[in-house]
Design a protein around this motif. Structure first.
Motif, PDB file in Angstrom:
ATOM      1  N   UNK A   1       0.902  -1.347  -0.013  1.00 40.91           N
ATOM      2  CA  UNK A   1       0.025   0.004   0.011  1.00 40.91           C
ATOM      3  C   UNK A   1       0.795   1.478  -0.159  1.00 40.91           C
ATOM      4  N   UNK A   2       0.175   2.323  -0.377  1.00 40.33           N
ATOM      5  CA  UNK A   2       1.016   3.509  -0.238  1.00 40.33           C
ATOM      6  C   UNK A   2       1.173   4.078   1.056  1.00 40.33           C
ATOM      7  N   UNK A  31       9.066  -0.769  -0.793  1.00 39.57           N
ATOM      8  CA  UNK A  31       9.120  -0.886  -2.314  1.00 39.57           C
ATOM      9  C   UNK A  31       8.316  -0.026  -2.927  1.00 39.57           C
ATOM     10  N   UNK A  32       7.892   1.175  -2.439  1.00 40.70           N
ATOM     11  CA  UNK A  32       6.880   2.065  -2.826  1.00 40.70           C
ATOM     12  C   UNK A  32       7.896   3.183  -3.652  1.00 40.70           C
ATOM     13  N   UNK A  33       7.754   2.699  -5.191  1.00 36.04           N
ATOM     14  CA  UNK A  33       9.019   3.442  -5.814  1.00 36.04           C
ATOM     15  C   UNK A  33       8.292   4.233  -6.925  1.00 36.04           C
ATOM     16  N   UNK A  34       6.940   4.382  -6.898  1.00 28.09           N
ATOM     17  CA  UNK A  34       6.125   4.993  -8.085  1.00 28.09           C
ATOM     18  C   UNK A  34       5.808   6.423  -7.898  1.00 28.09           C
ATOM     19  N   UNK A  35       6.505   7.269  -7.202  1.00 25.87           N
ATOM     20  CA  UNK A  35       6.456   8.777  -7.121  1.00 25.87           C
ATOM     21  C   UNK A  35       6.088   9.083  -5.663  1.00 25.87           C
ATOM     22  N   UNK A  54      11.372   7.637  -7.424  1.00 23.50           N
ATOM     23  CA  UNK A  54      11.240   7.174  -5.888  1.00 23.50           C
ATOM     24  C   UNK A  54      11.780   8.195  -4.970  1.00 23.50           C
ATOM     25  N   UNK A  55      11.284   8.365  -3.899  1.00 21.95           N
ATOM     26  CA  UNK A  55      11.634   9.589  -3.047  1.00 21.95           C
ATOM     27  C   UNK A  55      12.992   9.008  -2.362  1.00 21.95           C
ATOM     28  N   UNK A  56      13.326   8.043  -2.176  1.00 22.91           N
ATOM     29  CA  UNK A  56      14.561   7.694  -1.550  1.00 22.91           C
ATOM     30  C   UNK A  56      15.581   8.178  -2.389  1.00 22.91           C
ATOM     31  N   UNK A  57      15.551   8.168  -3.680  1.00 28.07           N
ATOM     32  CA  UNK A  57      16.722   8.788  -4.612  1.00 28.07           C
ATOM     33  C   UNK A  57      16.286  10.034  -5.448  1.00 28.07           C
ATOM     34  N   UNK A  78       3.835   8.949  -0.719  1.00 28.21           N
ATOM     35  CA  UNK A  78       4.733   7.889  -1.439  1.00 28.21           C
ATOM     36  C   UNK A  78       3.706   7.099  -2.215  1.00 28.21           C
ATOM     37  N   UNK A  79       3.980   6.690  -3.380  1.00 29.30           N
ATOM     38  CA  UNK A  79       2.880   5.966  -4.137  1.00 29.30           C
ATOM     39  C   UNK A  79       3.419   4.604  -4.421  1.00 29.30           C
ATOM     40  N   UNK A  80       2.438   3.642  -4.269  1.00 26.54           N
ATOM     41  CA  UNK A  80       2.741   2.207  -5.036  1.00 26.54           C
ATOM     42  C   UNK A  80       1.546   2.168  -5.972  1.00 26.54           C
ATOM     43  N   UNK A  81       1.739   2.500  -7.159  1.00 27.49           N
ATOM     44  CA  UNK A  81       0.783   2.483  -8.184  1.00 27.49           C
ATOM     45  C   UNK A  81      -0.252   1.275  -8.214  1.00 27.49           C
ATOM     46  N   UNK A  82      -1.422   1.495  -8.296  1.00 20.99           N
ATOM     47  CA  UNK A  82      -2.386   0.295  -8.379  1.00 20.99           C
ATOM     48  C   UNK A  82      -3.529   0.791  -9.598  1.00 20.99           C
ATOM     49  N   UNK A  83      -3.769   1.844  -9.701  1.00 23.80           N
ATOM     50  CA  UNK A  83      -4.358   2.510 -11.031  1.00 23.80           C
ATOM     51  C   UNK A  83      -3.986   3.555 -11.451  1.00 23.80           C
ATOM     52  N   UNK A  84      -3.554   3.845 -12.828  1.00 28.34           N
ATOM     53  CA  UNK A  84      -2.883   5.023 -13.478  1.00 28.34           C
ATOM     54  C   UNK A  84      -1.375   4.695 -13.628  1.00 28.34           C
TER      55      UNK A  84
END
Length: 277
Positions: A1-2, A31-35, A54-57, A78-84
């Motif tokens: 989840x985000x 593992x939230x790497x989607x923005x 990814x926010x970490x980098x 912090x995003x983990x993409x599910x839609x879009x």
């Protein structure tokens, strides 16, 4: 989840300490790497920083981490993409204007078969269920209260009703603020801590970083920090009971209408606060 992060306080406070641990969850400790994105209210204005990386980098995250912006209300995601797709327009938090105020919204969860009718006043730019839900919330509020912003208890009741309606489509953890109030709705997982005197040391769970808030705060300072999971590992965080909408103002919870009860405290695992939170 985000991952969600919010801060509400009674004196302008920077969120550098909390953000240092939070940003690590975007590709380093999780593992939230989607923005990712963060919004700071300053008076009636809002500073918004967004990055689909990814926010970490992220160099933008590094800028924010070193830039002590002081605010009464902050929302980060912090995003983990599910839609879009992973694009800038799908990066939280989202911003709109209603009743002459900016509103900021960030969502954690996945809404299935969610297609509410919209009047056209608020339309999504991206393709996420989150932005669509935000537009639906503001559309409904604008129609229900055409004369302007209602009393806090009325607003809370309307938001609680909308949260339950939208939440029937899936997980709907969210943070919402107009710069005066910060609302936190828990569908599955969301917790908070209120830091007030006597202050103590806090140690991040995602970074080896400790801050002694006794050296940074005044006796009247008060800061509430809201997060998906505790950001520190040596403090007590309180989990919000699923189905509750908690209102924050001046760094504390405020009971509006139906009592915003909370579930059990987390064991000693997490915190965040101060004119450097």
């Amino acid at each position: 989840m985000c991952q969600l992060l919010g801060m509400n306080c009674n004196v302008p406070t920077d969120i550098c300490f909390s953000f240092a641990g939070f940003r690590a969850r975007g590709g380093l400790t999780d593992h939230h790497r989607d923005g990712w994105g963060i919004a700071f209210f300053e008076g009636r204005g809002v500073r918004v920083f967004l990055d689909p990386a990814p926010s970490a980098h992220s160099p933008v995250a590094e800028l924010v981490n070193r830039y002590p912006i002081r605010s009464l209300n902050v929302i980060a995601h912090i995003r983990k993409a599910t839609q879009g797709e992973i694009r800038l327009e799908n990066t939280h938090p989202f911003q709109r204007e209603l009743w002459g105020r900016y509103w900021i919204f960030a969502h954690n969860g996945n809404l299935k078969d969610f297609a509410p009718p919209l009047s056209g006043r608020f339309l999504p730019v991206g393709s996420t269920d989150s932005e669509l839900a935000f537009c639906h919330i503001l559309d409904t509020l604008a129609a229900r209260f055409p004369a302007g912003k209602p009393a806090p208890a009325e607003l809370h009741a309307a938001l609680r009703e909308l949260a339950r309606e939208i939440g029937s489509r899936g997980e709907f953890n969210f943070l919402l603020s107009d710069g005066d109030w910060l609302f936190a709705h828990c569908s599955s997982r969301l917790c908070y801590i209120v830091r007030r005197a006597p202050f103590a040391e806090a140690h991040l769970a995602d970074e080896d970083l400790t801050v002694d808030f006794r050296r940074l705060t005044g006796p009247q300072d008060r800061v509430a920090v809201i997060a998906t999971t505790p950001l520190t590992d040596n403090e007590h965080w309180t989990q919000i009971a699923p189905g509750n909408l908690v209102a924050f103002r001046d760094g504390d919870t405020i009971a509006l209408g139906e009592t915003a009860t909370v579930a059990q405290d987390y064991p000693r695992r997490g915190i965040d606060k101060a004119p450097s939170a």
